[in-house]
Design a protein around this motif. Sequence first.
Motif, short mmCIF file in Angstrom:
data_model
loop_
_atom_site.label_atom_id
_atom_site.label_comp_id
_atom_site.label_asym_id
_atom_site.label_seq_id
_atom_site.Cartn_x
_atom_site.Cartn_y
_atom_site.Cartn_z
N GLU A 193 35.56 34.64 -26.27
CA GLU A 193 36.84 34.58 -26.99
C GLU A 193 37.12 33.15 -27.42
OE1 GLU A 193 41.54 35.77 -26.15
OE2 GLU A 193 40.06 35.76 -24.53
N GLY A 194 37.58 32.99 -28.66
CA GLY A 194 37.91 31.67 -29.16
C GLY A 194 36.88 31.08 -30.09
N LEU A 195 35.67 31.67 -30.14
CA LEU A 195 34.64 31.20 -31.06
C LEU A 195 34.39 32.21 -32.17
CD1 LEU A 195 31.96 29.61 -28.68
CD2 LEU A 195 33.61 28.43 -30.14
N ASP A 196 35.13 33.31 -32.19
CA ASP A 196 34.89 34.37 -33.17
C ASP A 196 35.71 34.14 -34.44
OD1 ASP A 196 37.15 34.89 -31.44
OD2 ASP A 196 37.39 36.78 -32.52
N ALA A 197 35.32 34.82 -35.50
CA ALA A 197 36.03 34.74 -36.77
C ALA A 197 35.92 36.10 -37.46
CB ALA A 197 35.44 33.65 -37.65
N THR A 198 37.02 36.83 -37.48
CA THR A 198 37.00 38.16 -38.09
C THR A 198 37.15 38.09 -39.60
OG1 THR A 198 37.91 40.41 -37.92
CG2 THR A 198 39.49 38.59 -37.94
N ILE A 199 36.66 39.13 -40.27
CA ILE A 199 36.74 39.24 -41.72
C ILE A 199 37.36 40.59 -42.06
CG2 ILE A 199 35.45 39.30 -43.89
CD1 ILE A 199 35.38 36.59 -42.52
N SER A 200 38.37 40.58 -42.91
CA SER A 200 38.99 41.81 -43.40
C SER A 200 39.22 41.61 -44.89
CB SER A 200 40.31 42.08 -42.68
OG SER A 200 40.91 43.27 -43.16
N GLU A 201 38.49 42.34 -45.69
CA GLU A 201 38.47 42.08 -47.13
C GLU A 201 39.86 42.11 -47.75
OE1 GLU A 201 35.76 43.25 -51.00
OE2 GLU A 201 35.49 44.31 -49.11
N GLY A 202 40.18 41.03 -48.44
CA GLY A 202 41.48 40.90 -49.08
C GLY A 202 42.57 40.40 -48.17
N SER A 231 41.41 40.95 -33.22
CA SER A 231 42.62 41.45 -32.57
C SER A 231 42.32 42.03 -31.19
CB SER A 231 43.29 42.52 -33.44
OG SER A 231 42.39 43.57 -33.72
N SER A 232 41.05 42.24 -30.88
CA SER A 232 40.64 42.67 -29.54
C SER A 232 39.33 41.99 -29.20
CB SER A 232 40.50 44.20 -29.48
OG SER A 232 39.53 44.65 -30.40
N ARG A 233 38.98 42.00 -27.93
CA ARG A 233 37.80 41.26 -27.50
C ARG A 233 36.52 41.86 -28.08
NH1 ARG A 233 38.49 37.51 -23.59
NH2 ARG A 233 40.49 37.46 -22.53
N ILE A 234 35.55 40.99 -28.33
CA ILE A 234 34.25 41.42 -28.81
C ILE A 234 33.21 41.08 -27.76
CG2 ILE A 234 34.81 41.24 -31.26
CD1 ILE A 234 33.58 38.45 -31.24
N SER A 235 32.05 41.73 -27.84
CA SER A 235 31.07 41.61 -26.76
C SER A 235 30.01 40.54 -27.01
CB SER A 235 30.37 42.96 -26.56
OG SER A 235 29.68 43.34 -27.76
N VAL A 270 28.22 37.88 -38.11
CA VAL A 270 27.66 36.79 -38.91
C VAL A 270 28.71 35.69 -39.10
CG1 VAL A 270 26.51 36.16 -41.06
CG2 VAL A 270 26.17 38.45 -40.09
N SER A 271 29.93 36.10 -39.48
CA SER A 271 31.00 35.10 -39.68
C SER A 271 31.33 34.39 -38.37
CB SER A 271 32.25 35.75 -40.27
OG SER A 271 32.75 36.78 -39.43
N SER A 272 31.31 35.12 -37.26
CA SER A 272 31.61 34.52 -35.96
C SER A 272 30.53 33.54 -35.53
CB SER A 272 31.79 35.61 -34.91
OG SER A 272 32.93 36.41 -35.17
#
Length: 370
Positions: free
Chosen positions: A231-240, A223-227, A201-203
């Motif tokens: 690459e380059g349009l994603d946005a990861t979320i890690s709480e805190g 930190s690793s490729r997503i399907s 959703v964030s990506s």
Amino acid sequence: MIPHKMDGARFKIIGLFASVFLMGILLPAKGYGAGEEDFRAVFNADYYYDQNPDLQAVIGKDSESLFRHFIHTGIREGRSGNEQFNLKAYVYYNPDLLDAYKTDLAAYCRHYETLGKAEGRLSLFSSQERSVIGFYHTDYDKTLPRASNIHLAASRINGLVLQPGERFSFSQAVLSRTPENGYVMAPAIGGMEYGGGICQVSSTLYAAMCHALLPATERYPHSSRISYMPEGLDATISEGHKDLTFINPYDKPLTIVAAPDETGLTVSLLLGASDSPSAPLPEENGDPEDFRPAHTSDWAEPGTESQDISSRQEPDPAHVSDQAGPGTAHVSDQAGPGTANASMQAGPGTANVSIQAGPDTADPTNQAES
């Protein structure tokens, strides 16, 4: 005594004087780095001067100063460099290019000159009103547990309206990823976790932001490729630890629409509040004057009370960038294959933030990513 409120016209003129002064100090005497010629190919100084009366008294007819304004400010404001090409319109009407060029703005100019013009691709907004300024779609399997988390996170940002100057935080909007907030256990980078899958959703939102040329104030790649996206349009979320944030730079409300459908998720950005926002249509168009960001160069970055922009090192204008927010590592977007790293720095008339092109970076926190 400084008046409590400054007249809007005076405010804009002072902002323009400040931007021209800073560009003269911070930019090198000559040369703009990789991508300069691509920007020059779509720029006509006489046209730019004639079409922008607000710049005439401040910049005058100095061709080089007008070009500097164009690449550092005008592009994101939706100003056309010549009578046939508007970069914001070209990105909007040709979403197939987004996956390849991402935030590499010079690459879009180069594509137009070498291919797009001959292909007859749309490169100008019409005068018809346009509400959708950016959108993106990703697919996912609705039978997997992560689908439940995607639906929940999407529902929590759907219809959210940001007032001018208001800051958006994805992590805050979707709430803490706990069973009490409705999230289920699903796979994530680093293992199983509650809320696994919300990064889609964030990506998708971040890709819609890139489509609208709306800069992020904080964004991290996985930190690793997503399907589910390039690459380059994603946005990861890690709480805190990691978030996706941005500020509404327009003088109108900005509405987020997140709409799951039969195949996946579409996130759209609409200029103006809407009681029942609809899915975006590429045929919608409008006058770029309606989508020009308000003057926001005096906004402080999130988490700070003020910011002295005169002490900031101006980046190479051929290197367009998103800057991570305070307390975060510098992260980046990757330009498409075979393209030059092109870029723009937001200036007067846009939020004082940027988007950086470059290779993916490793996860600095070793926290699970959704």
